[in-house]
Scaffold this active site. Structure first.
Site, mmCIF file in Angstrom:
data_model
loop_
_atom_site.group_PDB
_atom_site.id
_atom_site.type_symbol
_atom_site.label_atom_id
_atom_site.label_comp_id
_atom_site.label_asym_id
_atom_site.label_seq_id
_atom_site.Cartn_x
_atom_site.Cartn_y
_atom_site.Cartn_z
ATOM 1 N N SER A 23 0.726 -1.179 -0.009
ATOM 2 C CA SER A 23 -0.099 0.151 -0.040
ATOM 3 C C SER A 23 0.726 1.258 0.199
ATOM 4 O O SER A 23 2.092 1.379 0.497
ATOM 5 C CB SER A 23 -1.001 -0.092 1.245
ATOM 6 O OG SER A 23 -1.734 -1.069 1.083
ATOM 7 N N GLY A 24 0.285 2.237 -0.481
ATOM 8 C CA GLY A 24 0.823 3.693 -0.387
ATOM 9 C C GLY A 24 1.402 4.030 -2.104
ATOM 10 O O GLY A 24 0.863 3.213 -3.004
ATOM 11 N N GLY A 81 6.057 -0.375 -0.268
ATOM 12 C CA GLY A 81 7.023 0.727 0.310
ATOM 13 C C GLY A 81 7.348 0.584 1.476
ATOM 14 O O GLY A 81 7.108 -0.318 2.266
ATOM 15 N N ALA A 82 7.799 1.638 1.913
ATOM 16 C CA ALA A 82 8.132 1.825 3.413
ATOM 17 C C ALA A 82 8.542 3.391 3.704
ATOM 18 O O ALA A 82 8.734 4.160 2.804
ATOM 19 C CB ALA A 82 9.384 1.248 3.723
ATOM 20 N N GLY A 94 3.645 1.736 7.797
ATOM 21 C CA GLY A 94 2.504 2.062 8.397
ATOM 22 C C GLY A 94 2.046 3.448 8.219
ATOM 23 O O GLY A 94 1.056 4.128 8.800
ATOM 24 N N GLY A 95 2.795 4.448 7.438
ATOM 25 C CA GLY A 95 2.421 5.730 7.271
ATOM 26 C C GLY A 95 1.004 5.829 6.682
ATOM 27 O O GLY A 95 0.361 6.781 6.945
ATOM 28 N N GLY A 96 0.677 4.946 5.900
ATOM 29 C CA GLY A 96 -0.564 4.833 5.288
ATOM 30 C C GLY A 96 -1.668 4.048 6.091
ATOM 31 O O GLY A 96 -2.883 3.993 5.680
ATOM 32 N N GLU A 102 -0.234 -5.441 5.726
ATOM 33 C CA GLU A 102 0.855 -5.467 5.039
ATOM 34 C C GLU A 102 2.013 -6.549 5.753
ATOM 35 O O GLU A 102 2.614 -7.265 5.224
ATOM 36 C CB GLU A 102 1.499 -4.102 5.284
ATOM 37 C CG GLU A 102 0.972 -2.795 4.323
ATOM 38 C CD GLU A 102 1.527 -1.485 4.409
ATOM 39 O OE1 GLU A 102 1.460 -0.643 3.537
ATOM 40 O OE2 GLU A 102 1.923 -1.545 5.488
ATOM 41 N N LYS A 120 14.081 7.771 1.833
ATOM 42 C CA LYS A 120 13.623 6.977 2.798
ATOM 43 C C LYS A 120 14.801 6.414 3.637
ATOM 44 O O LYS A 120 14.436 5.583 4.598
ATOM 45 C CB LYS A 120 12.838 5.835 2.344
ATOM 46 C CG LYS A 120 11.385 6.580 1.488
ATOM 47 C CD LYS A 120 10.356 7.043 2.463
ATOM 48 C CE LYS A 120 9.127 7.410 1.605
ATOM 49 N NZ LYS A 120 8.518 6.547 1.084
HETATM 50 C C1 5RP Z 1 1.300 2.063 4.231
HETATM 51 C C2 5RP Z 1 2.983 2.118 4.198
HETATM 52 C C3 5RP Z 1 3.440 2.562 3.150
HETATM 53 O O1 5RP Z 1 4.423 1.636 2.328
HETATM 54 C C4 5RP Z 1 4.441 3.828 3.357
HETATM 55 O O2 5RP Z 1 3.836 4.639 3.973
HETATM 56 C C5 5RP Z 1 5.279 4.434 2.137
HETATM 57 O O3 5RP Z 1 4.311 5.008 1.261
HETATM 58 P P1 5RP Z 1 4.744 5.822 0.098
HETATM 59 O O4 5RP Z 1 5.288 4.925 -0.716
HETATM 60 O O5 5RP Z 1 3.455 6.416 -0.337
HETATM 61 O O6 5RP Z 1 5.992 6.794 0.618
HETATM 62 O O7 5RP Z 1 3.473 1.471 5.074
HETATM 63 O O8 5RP Z 1 0.920 1.718 5.422
#
Ligand code: 5RP
Length: 230
Positions: A23-24, A81-82, A94-96, A102, A120
């Site tokens: 996700s993300g 992603g991360a 977990g930003g999303g 996940e 990152k």
């Molecule tokens: C969602 C996540 C995403 O992988 C993480 O927040 C990175 O997001 P992005 O690719 O938009 O920078 O852990 O829960």
């Protein structure tokens, strides 16, 4: 940068694979590219297991066939992603707000490839507030336990904030019906200890420390992507 990372990750996908779809925004770029490869016939027979409702919608929009998570017994490869990656490929995710699903999918995968842009990469995890997914029941008690756990694992400080929806009024609720505590510690000098202590708290459903799951990190840069392996 994200598109370069996603394109490099696509090289690892083989026809017929069951793919964990992270996700993300970076994962969604990967899903678009995967959909395009399926349309041209460069890949076929892929089934994706989405890690969030957002990802499910993105995959449907891109024409990626899906397999419901409860029908998957194993997963060949997960691309996700991360929010932070350190030199030992320990991650904050977990930003999303999708970290529990996940982590279930990453853990069930033969391989996890992380796609990030170079912003990152960090020397020490913790500048990004660590998301911790908790049961809404008695979450104030759980929040205090989370604070204690992170301080006891060496974090120099810890501000625990209940994540709220965009309107700032209501709590953010995950796909699984949980709350997220964002824990701003500045630094996490001992992520393994933090992970152990958080996992022992009854109200914690999962935390955003992904340790020992990623063996490949693809770093998108302005003019290409670098593949890092451990
Ligand atoms: C969602 C996540 C995403 O992988 C993480 O927040 C990175 O997001 P992005 O690719 O938009 O920078 O852990 O829960």
């Amino acid at each position: 940068m994200k598109a370069h990372a996603a394109a490099a990750a696509l090289e690892y996908v083989e026809s017929g694979m069951i793919l964990g779809l992270g996700s993300g925004s970076t994962a969604e770029i990967f899903i678009e590219q995967l959909g395009a490869a399926l349309k041209t016939g460069a890949l076929s027979g892929i089934r994706g297991v989405p890690t969030s409702a957002m990802t499910e919608r993105a995959a449907q929009g891109a024409g990626v066939p899906l397999m419901p998570a409860d029908q998957a017994s194993r997963i060949d490869l997960t691309i996700d992603g991360a929010d932070e990656v350190d030199g030992r490929f320990r991650l904050i995710k977990g930003g999303g707000g999708c970290l529990l699903r996940e982590k279930i999918i990453a853990h069930a995968s033969d391989r996890m490839i992380v796609v990030v842009d170079e912003t990152k990469l960090v020397e020490m995890l913790g500048a990004f507030p660590l998301p911790v997914e908790v049961d809404p029941f008695a979450f104030t008690i759980t929040a205090k336990k989370v604070f204690d756990a992170l301080r006891a694992s060496g974090a120099p400080r810890c501000d625990v904030a209940l994540r709220r929806r965009g309107d700032g009024l209501e709590p953010f609720v995950t796909d699984g019906g949980h709350f997220i505590l964002d824990c701003a510690c500045g630094e996490l000098p001992d992520p393994e200890a933090a992970a152990r202590r958080l996992a022992a708290i009854p109200g914690v459903m999962e935390h955003g420390l992904f340790i020992g799951l990623a063996r490949t990190v693809i770093v998108g840069e302005e003019d290409g992507a670098e593949v890092l392996e451990i």
